[in-house]
Design a protein around this motif. Structure first.
Motif, PDB file in Angstrom:
ATOM      1  N   GLN A  94      -1.552  -7.484  16.923  1.00  0.00           N
ATOM      2  CA  GLN A  94      -2.715  -8.142  16.240  1.00  0.00           C
ATOM      3  C   GLN A  94      -3.044  -8.804  14.721  1.00  0.00           C
ATOM      4  OE1 GLN A  94      -5.998  -5.590  16.593  1.00  0.00           O
ATOM      5  NE2 GLN A  94      -4.693  -5.189  18.832  1.00  0.00           N
TER       6      GLN A  94
ATOM      7  N   THR B 233      -1.543  -7.845  12.391  1.00  0.00           N
ATOM      8  CA  THR B 233      -1.887  -7.219  11.305  1.00  0.00           C
ATOM      9  C   THR B 233      -0.384  -6.288  10.249  1.00  0.00           C
ATOM     10  OG1 THR B 233      -2.321  -5.361  12.458  1.00  0.00           O
ATOM     11  CG2 THR B 233      -4.642  -6.830  11.809  1.00  0.00           C
TER      12      THR B 233
ATOM     13  N   GLN C 171      -7.151  -9.424   9.672  1.00  0.00           N
ATOM     14  CA  GLN C 171      -5.670 -10.445   9.988  1.00  0.00           C
ATOM     15  C   GLN C 171      -5.440 -11.218  10.162  1.00  0.00           C
ATOM     16  OE1 GLN C 171      -8.276 -10.997  13.902  1.00  0.00           O
ATOM     17  NE2 GLN C 171      -6.116 -10.272  15.129  1.00  0.00           N
TER      18      GLN C 171
END
Length: 134
Positions: free
Chosen positions: A94, A96, A114
């Protein structure tokens, strides 16, 4: 006009992709970086020439490039510092920061955002550990 800040540059994704790509190649070639990971003098004018050659209609100045790089570097160091603390992990799929619920305000703010260029920033701004001499 005196007293007015110079105009900002609104970066488009293609410009950012070119900038990070050229920065990475500069770091990987080791021609433009010092042992400590800093860029050598003249790197901003080199980057400006590259961007202007690919985007001739763009009015970009060296300070625009420097500001973008400083922002990326600062964000990269914040993420790296967060990941050094317990309760934080990096989600590669992701891009993240994953943070436990009981973390700092800064950690909560970074959660679910992000950072698609983080791996590239890491290459550009975090020098690899020095290899031991044999």
């Amino acid at each position: 006009m005196a007293g007015h800040p110079p105009p900002r540059h609104n970066w488009v994704q293609a410009e950012e992709m070119l900038l990070i790509s050229v920065l990475k190649s500069m770091v990987e070639s080791r021609l433009w970086t010092t042992r400590s990971g800093h860029f050598r003098p003249g790197y901003l004018s080199y980057l400006k020439r590259i961007i202007e050659s690919d985007f001739p209609a763009v009015a970009i100045e060296e300070w625009h490039i420097e500001a973008k790089i400083k922002k990326w570097r600062r964000t990269c160091f914040i993420i790296v510092n967060l990941l050094d603390h317990p309760g934080f992990e990096w989600n590669e799929s992701q891009n993240t920061v994953v943070a436990e619920d009981a973390v700092t305000k800064q950690g909560r703010e970074a959660r679910d955002v992000q950072f698609s260029l983080f791996d590239d920033w890491h290459v550009c701004f975090i020098p690899p550990p020095e290899e031991p001499e044999e």
